[in-house]
Design a protein around this motif. Sequence first.
Motif, short mmCIF file in Angstrom:
data_model
loop_
_atom_site.label_atom_id
_atom_site.label_comp_id
_atom_site.label_asym_id
_atom_site.label_seq_id
_atom_site.Cartn_x
_atom_site.Cartn_y
_atom_site.Cartn_z
N ASP A 87 26.30 28.58 4.81
CA ASP A 87 25.00 28.44 5.47
C ASP A 87 25.14 28.31 6.98
OD1 ASP A 87 23.59 28.64 3.09
OD2 ASP A 87 23.55 26.47 2.76
N ARG A 88 26.19 27.67 7.44
CA ARG A 88 26.42 27.53 8.89
C ARG A 88 26.72 28.89 9.52
NH1 ARG A 88 28.22 22.02 10.67
NH2 ARG A 88 28.12 20.70 8.85
N ILE A 89 27.58 29.65 8.88
CA ILE A 89 28.04 30.92 9.44
C ILE A 89 26.96 32.00 9.32
CG2 ILE A 89 29.88 32.68 9.32
CD1 ILE A 89 30.65 29.82 10.45
N LYS A 90 26.06 31.87 8.37
CA LYS A 90 24.94 32.83 8.23
C LYS A 90 24.06 32.86 9.48
CE LYS A 90 24.48 32.85 3.27
NZ LYS A 90 23.92 32.21 2.11
N LYS A 91 24.12 31.80 10.28
CA LYS A 91 23.31 31.73 11.51
C LYS A 91 23.85 32.64 12.62
CE LYS A 91 22.11 26.90 10.64
NZ LYS A 91 22.24 25.53 11.15
N ILE A 92 25.08 33.11 12.49
CA ILE A 92 25.74 33.88 13.55
C ILE A 92 25.14 35.28 13.67
CG2 ILE A 92 27.92 34.97 14.25
CD1 ILE A 92 29.35 32.52 13.06
N LYS A 93 24.75 35.64 14.89
CA LYS A 93 24.24 36.98 15.20
C LYS A 93 25.17 37.75 16.13
CE LYS A 93 20.33 36.20 13.06
NZ LYS A 93 20.51 36.19 11.63
N PHE A 94 26.19 37.06 16.67
CA PHE A 94 27.14 37.73 17.56
C PHE A 94 28.29 38.33 16.75
CE2 PHE A 94 27.72 33.08 17.71
CZ PHE A 94 28.99 32.94 17.16
N ALA A 95 29.08 39.17 17.39
CA ALA A 95 30.21 39.83 16.72
C ALA A 95 31.31 38.83 16.40
CB ALA A 95 30.75 40.95 17.59
N MET A 96 31.82 38.93 15.18
CA MET A 96 32.96 38.14 14.73
C MET A 96 34.14 39.12 14.65
SD MET A 96 31.12 35.89 11.73
CE MET A 96 32.49 34.73 11.55
N ILE A 97 35.02 39.04 15.63
CA ILE A 97 36.13 40.00 15.74
C ILE A 97 37.31 39.55 14.90
CG2 ILE A 97 37.81 41.04 17.32
CD1 ILE A 97 35.71 40.75 19.55
N GLY A 98 37.87 40.50 14.15
CA GLY A 98 39.09 40.27 13.40
C GLY A 98 40.30 40.63 14.25
N ASP A 99 41.29 39.76 14.25
CA ASP A 99 42.51 39.97 15.04
C ASP A 99 43.74 39.73 14.16
OD1 ASP A 99 44.13 40.36 17.32
OD2 ASP A 99 44.04 38.23 17.84
#
Length: 186
Positions: A87-99
């Motif tokens: 539920d916390r991470i569902k709020k994210i609208k920015f890019a989540m980059i994989g490294d």
Amino acid sequence: MALIGKKIGEFKADAYKNGEFIQITDKDLKGKWSAVVFYPADFTFVCPTELEDLAEHYEQFKAEGCEVYSVSTDTHFVHKAWHDTSDRIKKIKFAMIGDPTGKLSREFEVMIEEEGLALRGSFIINPEGKIVAYEVHDLGIGREASELLRKLQAAKFVEEHGEVCPAKWHPGDEAIKPTIDLVGKL
């Protein structure tokens, strides 16, 4: 060696953003302000609290003309799975980059080689692609998005006005015009 003034090198990375897999490159960070926020790993403990806080401040960053990118050594697939289940991470609208290769983490000098994880590093990058502010924390110390936002606002002010921002400066506060007359007077 300090990273201030370092120009971001070329990179290409897969990311998860708003229900889609996208690609982010160094070119995406040029021409506007950027905040790049490294964190150790998805599905952990402090990381979701930081990213939720960042998500809650995202519109303020955008209002400042700044794009936010979060980065961990997880893949973009893991980011999607975390986004779908937390539920916390569902709020994210920015890019989540994989490294997963650690290339970006090494570029920003936050890679913990023995663990394959990134330290908690927050970087403000100006429109020319240069680091103008950064802060790196140990794994157990969470960050506050409002402080990163304040640093962004100060960096923009300094670049636009040529004045300097004292401690606790916020937009609308008095800045300092550095002159020889002020030496030893503050």
